[in-house]
Design an enzyme around this catalytic site. Structure first.
Site, PDB file in Angstrom:
ATOM      1  N   HIS A 126     -43.519-111.138 -48.594  1.00 53.60           N
ATOM      2  CA  HIS A 126     -43.984-112.474 -48.169  1.00 53.60           C
ATOM      3  C   HIS A 126     -43.178-113.019 -46.987  1.00 53.60           C
ATOM      4  CE1 HIS A 126     -46.758-112.722 -51.444  1.00 53.60           C
ATOM      5  NE2 HIS A 126     -45.831-112.740 -52.381  1.00 53.60           N
ATOM      6  N   ASP A 163     -48.856-104.591 -54.526  1.00 51.72           N
ATOM      7  CA  ASP A 163     -48.445-105.802 -55.232  1.00 51.72           C
ATOM      8  C   ASP A 163     -49.680-106.674 -55.477  1.00 51.72           C
ATOM      9  OD1 ASP A 163     -45.632-107.503 -55.637  1.00 51.72           O
ATOM     10  OD2 ASP A 163     -47.360-108.807 -55.204  1.00 51.72           O
ATOM     11  N   HIS A 165     -49.986-109.755 -55.177  1.00 49.35           N
ATOM     12  CA  HIS A 165     -50.064-110.821 -54.186  1.00 49.35           C
ATOM     13  C   HIS A 165     -50.241-110.218 -52.784  1.00 49.35           C
ATOM     14  CE1 HIS A 165     -47.592-112.439 -57.565  1.00 49.35           C
ATOM     15  NE2 HIS A 165     -48.428-113.466 -57.408  1.00 49.35           N
ATOM     16  N   ASP A 244     -46.844-106.179 -60.358  1.00 47.94           N
ATOM     17  CA  ASP A 244     -47.323-107.389 -61.030  1.00 47.94           C
ATOM     18  C   ASP A 244     -48.840-107.445 -61.174  1.00 47.94           C
ATOM     19  OD1 ASP A 244     -47.411-107.600 -58.278  1.00 47.94           O
ATOM     20  OD2 ASP A 244     -46.289-109.469 -58.157  1.00 47.94           O
TER      21      ASP A 244
END
Ligand SMILES: [Zn+2]
Length: 308
Positions: A126, A163, A165, A244
């Site tokens: 991120h 991931d 996200h 995740d």
């Protein structure tokens, strides 16, 4: 050829508070599972160096790096955003997390190791050129990929991000860079709510609806990732390995299992062997259900070992 397992003590000292899901125990969960699964003894262990300023500045602006350095607290916690904090060890942890990707790159490009897993925190995907967010300070996978390009003259790099996200920071850094192909799947809509608009030609972003499981994920990989990877013919593969999207994870709603992480790793290792002399560098991103994280990372690493 060996598979490297790279970490650093500072990864265990970066701590954002007692209730934060991105916690030091995540690394113990992975390390313990590797031991109990009988895999640890087959890995070659390395201690991550700190990334140099020059290595960080290939993907982050000088002013941003200076801000992170300046905001490092002498005591207590300093919050960068509501989810992301620095304690007195976080700056060192972030430098060594990025440095792990640099060392991994050196090891696989020199042919000393076939692949590498960087068991480090904070995670990185991120973190953009100018911004830390979402538990991330420096973009580890991007620092590694840029090191391959600038220090080793590698011409074509692939970044694979599974991931749950969207890796908005990595996209920010490499958007419209034809040397870098990024392929990703992510739950959408979900934090950071990006990845579906104004996507550059070198980005293959596949959003998945909440509740999507193995079939939808594997279809995305087969139909979108693998053809793009074949066309790009990367000389080295980087994996933003967040676990995740596992069905047990408390932060998201995809339904993957460790079998899916084993499968996608086999597919990526096969791409690496076809195009990249087997070179694959994986860096830990998310994964917050500790048992599922340990099992998933162990299966990911097992597939790298089997193919090495
Ligand atoms: Zn994540």
């Amino acid at each position: 050829m060996p598979i490297a397992y790279i970490t650093h003590p500072s990864s265990l000292l970066h701590d954002m508070g007692p209730y934060h899901p991105e916690c030091p125990d995540r690394l113990h969960a992975i390390g313990d599972r590797l031991i109990s699964a009988g895999l640890d003894a087959y890995l070659r262990h390395y201690t991550a160096p700190a990334a140099t300023h020059e290595q960080l500045a290939r993907v982050h602006d000088e002013g941003f790096i200076a801000t992170i350095v300046a905001e490092s607290p002498a005591s207590g916690l300093h919050f960068i955003d509501p989810d992301t904090a620095m304690n007195p060890h976080s700056l060192a942890a972030a430098r060594h997390a990025a440095g792990a990707a640099v060392l991994a790159t050196d090891l696989v490009v020199r042919g000393e190791c076939r692949g590498a897993f960087c068991a480090v925190r904070p995670p990185g995907h991120h973190a953009g050129r100018n911004r830390a967010m979402g538990f991330c300070l420096f973009n580890n996978v991007a620092v590694g990929a840029a090191h391959a390009i600038h220090a080793h003259g590698i011409e074509r790099v692939a970044v694979i991000d599974f991931d749950v996200h969207h890796g908005n920071g990595t996209e920010d850094i490499f958007t419209d860079d034809p040397r870098v192909l990024m392929v990703s799947t992510f739950q959408h809509p979900l934090y950071p709510y990006s990845g579906t608009e104004s996507v550059a030609a070198n980005m293959v972003n596949i959003p998945l609806a909440a509740g999507s499981g193995s079939a939808a994920f594997r279809d995305a990989v087969r139909d979108h990732w693998l053809p793009a990877l074949e066309r790009h013919r990367p000389d080295i593969l980087y994996v933003s390995a967040g676990f995740d999207a596992h069905r047990e994870d408390p932060l998201a709603g995809l339904e993957l299992t460790e079998a899916d992480y084993a499968w996608v790793t086999r597919e990526l290792v096969a791409v690496a062997h076809r195009h990249a002399h087997g070179r694959i560098v994986s860096t830990l991103e998310g994964g917050y259900a500790l048992s599922a994280l340990g099992r998933s990372a162990a299966e990911h690493i097992r597939e790298m070992l089997v193919a090495a």
